[in-house]
Design a protein around this motif. Structure first.
Motif, mmCIF file in Angstrom:
data_model
loop_
_atom_site.group_PDB
_atom_site.id
_atom_site.type_symbol
_atom_site.label_atom_id
_atom_site.label_comp_id
_atom_site.label_asym_id
_atom_site.label_seq_id
_atom_site.Cartn_x
_atom_site.Cartn_y
_atom_site.Cartn_z
ATOM 1 N N TYR B 277 0.827 -1.200 0.000
ATOM 2 C CA TYR B 277 0.000 0.000 0.000
ATOM 3 C C TYR B 277 0.869 1.261 0.000
ATOM 4 O O TYR B 277 0.636 2.202 -0.761
ATOM 5 N N ARG B 281 0.200 2.896 -3.460
ATOM 6 C CA ARG B 281 -0.825 3.933 -3.316
ATOM 7 C C ARG B 281 -0.217 5.324 -3.145
ATOM 8 O O ARG B 281 -0.723 6.307 -3.685
ATOM 9 N N TRP B 282 0.875 5.382 -2.347
ATOM 10 C CA TRP B 282 1.394 6.716 -2.027
ATOM 11 C C TRP B 282 2.674 7.079 -2.755
ATOM 12 O O TRP B 282 3.026 8.248 -2.849
ATOM 13 N N GLU B 283 3.408 6.090 -3.248
ATOM 14 C CA GLU B 283 4.697 6.439 -3.867
ATOM 15 C C GLU B 283 4.761 6.187 -5.366
ATOM 16 O O GLU B 283 5.716 6.602 -6.011
ATOM 17 N N ARG B 332 -0.026 4.807 8.677
ATOM 18 C CA ARG B 332 0.605 5.583 7.610
ATOM 19 C C ARG B 332 -0.229 5.637 6.339
ATOM 20 O O ARG B 332 0.152 6.303 5.373
ATOM 21 N N GLY B 333 -1.352 4.910 6.345
ATOM 22 C CA GLY B 333 -2.151 4.868 5.123
ATOM 23 C C GLY B 333 -3.545 5.453 5.262
ATOM 24 O O GLY B 333 -4.201 5.728 4.267
#
Lengths: 219, 435
Positions: B277, B281-283, B332-333
């Motif tokens: 994730y 998702r974020w990177e 963190r997500g």
């Protein structure tokens, strides 16, 4: 030129110049670095980055309960000397007069006797912070010379201020000169050590706040 | 590869045959390339208050100050101040900040890989808001460049480069999926040229938890979705992200997303894996320089969507459960509500752990720690925290939404001969679909 005139004149001018230039240099040096642009789509309902940043600057003023248990001393003592320092600097009538001479405006101060008590409490709190740093295995390990220099240069203006206000130890002019010189030392060191957190905390908390709130995560 | 010990007796692994100077210089280059604005702000802001120690499972369970999170960054910090910070030229001129030594890097290898699960709990404790976990992930970039990575993690890195996955060769992937389909009696789709949903996997699904491969198929079939697994882009756990191998991180990210785009998918479903994730998702957009033209969602978000939209109905289990919050997913997500909504839909009474949600303790095995057998003793110490909270919650089930957390928790339970089953949220949903 006597010592007080030197302290109030060239010494303070030089220290202020270093403080302003050094602080700007450090802030610009960091903020001018290229950002890593986060192009991931924000969580639905996430605040804009600037709002997430501001929220976090305030949110971080109170630790989570679960961390407070183990960090009670650090938190409470930290609040005591930070508030104490702020009151001594900004609510002591002679300081307000001095600041008025610089900036042209003033505000009401608190009674001198009260500020003296606050100063004494602040000094005690700083001594407690140092004692904790010298005895906690964690703090002993992670501390740098900067921590001790920054402590000393914060402590000296407080104790010289208390001495000058109570006329103890030497002539008033001498005590006042030492007080001003200790502030000069504080200002000169400020940009180079951790005292800069007085400015950096906004950016540091804000950056993490923007990152986390973008993801819909709590801080 | 050679296993060695530092002067102080700390084990470290070193890959490649390079002299110390080359190794150190490679680490410096790896460290320095990562100092973008936020990392620099955070490197400047520590007041050395020690609050981060109170948040770290490895410090809390051992009492050893070396596990204080900010201490794990010491070489990274030294490199920053000597080479990047605003006063770096001054420090170099005056010799105030010395260069990082090879001894220091070797000494810190275990602190950066064995004693940090990248869980980010320290970030929540830091009064300055320093994202220590992110900095440690970035410090690993330099360690990887220097060839100072635990051998077990480096092996997974090499395997991924050769196979396309640390678990299985890409050539075998479609067979594994078909066999899992036959074994569990669930129709599966693999390597379809076009589909709306592309489903990805982590090593846990391809080894210990193969039932998960068909659990998601069962749900997608149930809602009548057009979906597929793809041999050309199935690996989501991204060992490069964990090890600090940024080239591999980029390659694996691109491979997975390029494939999903080629298939014409509108949604890429990540497996029950926390780090997947974080990486995707974020990177992911970091490597593309633009928004990714499809949705990337975690399995838990997918379950939340199909449950909350009423696309699937679930049988009520009617018992109690506690939930382990995977750090990368929740803390963190930001996926805090979806798993709880799914548990509720399953008719499970949630008995929260004392520390839960964003403040939950890590399983102890994130960030590659569970794969790094050298770290087992420390991981088992950390596990004590989770075990106590699960026992205190006294629920009938114990559920999580990350396969690696599940493996870590199961290994911990086995080590301590603790009779506690760790269940998967996905599996519970798939096993309780209403007809």
């Amino acid at each position: 030129m006597d010592l007080l005139a030197f302290a109030r004149g060239p010494a303070l001018t030089f220290a202020t110049a270093i403080f302003v230039a050094g602080t700007l240099w450090r802030l610009v040096g960091v903020l001018a670095l290229p950002p890593w642009r986060d192009l991931s789509p924000a969580r639905e309902g996430a605040p804009p980055n600037w709002l997430g940043a501001i929220e976090t600057v305030f949110r971080k003023m109170i630790p989570h309960k679960t961390f407070l248990k183990a960090g009670m001393f650090t938190t409470v003592n930290g609040y005591v000397f930070h508030i104490g320092l702020a009151l001594c600097v900004f609510a002591f009538a002679p300081h307000i007069l001095f600041l008025k001479s610089l900036f042209g405006f003033s505000w009401p101060g608190l009674p001198n006797g009260f500020i003296f008590g606050v100063g004494a409490l602040t000094a005690a709190s700083l001594v407690a912070a140092l004692a904790y740093r010298l005895t906690s295995p964690v703090l002993k390990l992670i501390s740098r010379a900067d921590d001790y220099v920054s402590w000393l240069l914060t402590f000296l203006p407080v104790v010289t201020g208390l001495a000058a206000a109570s006329h103890i130890g030497a002539r008033y002019e001498m005590l006042l000169a030492l007080h001003v010189l200790s502030i000069c030392a504080f200002l000169i060191w400020f940009p180079f050590g951790k005292l800069m957190h007085a400015f950096l905390f906004v950016f540091s908390r804000g950056a993490t706040g923007a990152r986390f709130r973008h993801r819909g995560a709590q801080l | 590869m050679t296993a060695k010990t530092t002067v102080s007796g700390v084990a470290f692994d070193a890959q490649g045959d390079r002299n110390d100077t080359d190794r150190r210089d490679a680490a410096m280059q790896g460290f320095v390339r990562d100092f973008a604005r936020t990392a620099a702000i955070h490197m400047e802001s520590c007041v050395r208050c020690g609050m981060c120690a109170t948040a770290c499972q490895y410090y809390v369970t051992t009492g050893d100050p070396k596990y204080t999170p900010i201490n794990k960054l010491r070489p990274f910090e030294q490199a920053y101040h000597r080479h990047v910070g605003p006063f770096a030229p001054l420090y170099r001129l005056l010799g105030i900040k010395s260069n990082v030594s090879i001894d220091m890097l070797q000494e810190w290898e275990a602190l950066l890989y064995d004693a940090c699960s990248l869980c980010g709990r320290c970030t929540l404790a830091c009064p300055m808001g320093i994202d220590i976990s992110e900095l440690i992930k970035e410090a690993r970039h330099g360690m990887y460049k220097a060839g100072l990575v635990p051998d077990r993690l480096e092996l997974m890195d090499r395997t991924t480069k050769a196979w396309g996955s640390p678990a299985t060769p890409a050539d075998d992937f479609s067979d594994i999926i078909r066999e899992a389909g036959e074994e569990n009696g669930v129709p599966v789709n693999v390597d379809l040229p076009k589909a709306d949903y592309v489903v990805t996997t982590a090593p846990a699904e391809l080894t210990e938890h193969t039932k998960a491969l068909t659990d998601v198929a069962k749900i997608l079939n149930k809602i009548g979705a057009s979906w597929t697994y793809s041999s050309a882009g199935f690996e989501a756990s991204n060992i490069g992200y964990i090890n600090g191998d940024v080239e591999l991180q980029e390659k694996m990210t691109r491979k997975m997303i390029d494939n999903a785009i080629a298939v014409g998918a509108h949604t890429l479903i990540l497996p029950e894996c926390g780090h997947a994730y974080g990486a995707a998702r974020w990177e992911a957009s970091r490597w593309y320089g633009r928004e990714i033209p499809l949705r990337i969602i975690h399995m838990t978000e997918f379950l939340g969507e199909v449950v909350q939209s009423g696309k699937i109905k679930l049988k009520k289990i009617g018992e109690s459960t506690s939930f382990h919050d995977p750090c990368q997913l929740v803390r963190r997500g930001g996926v805090n509500d979806a798993p709880r909504a799914v548990l509720k839909a399953l008719g499970l009474e949630l008995k929260e752990l004392e520390d839960h949600g964003a403040l939950g303790w890590c399983c102890g095995g994130g960030g590659g720690v569970v794969s790094n057998t050298r770290a087992d003793p420390l991981r088992f110490k950390a596990f004590e925290l989770k075990r106590k909270q699960v026992e205190d919650a006294n629920a009938q089930h114990f559920v999580t939404a990350c396969g690696q957390c599940r493996i870590t928790l199961t290994l911990g339970a086995k080590h301590f001969k603790w009779d506690q089953k760790v269940e998967s949220l996905l599996e519970l949903v798939a096993d309780n679909l209403q007809d």
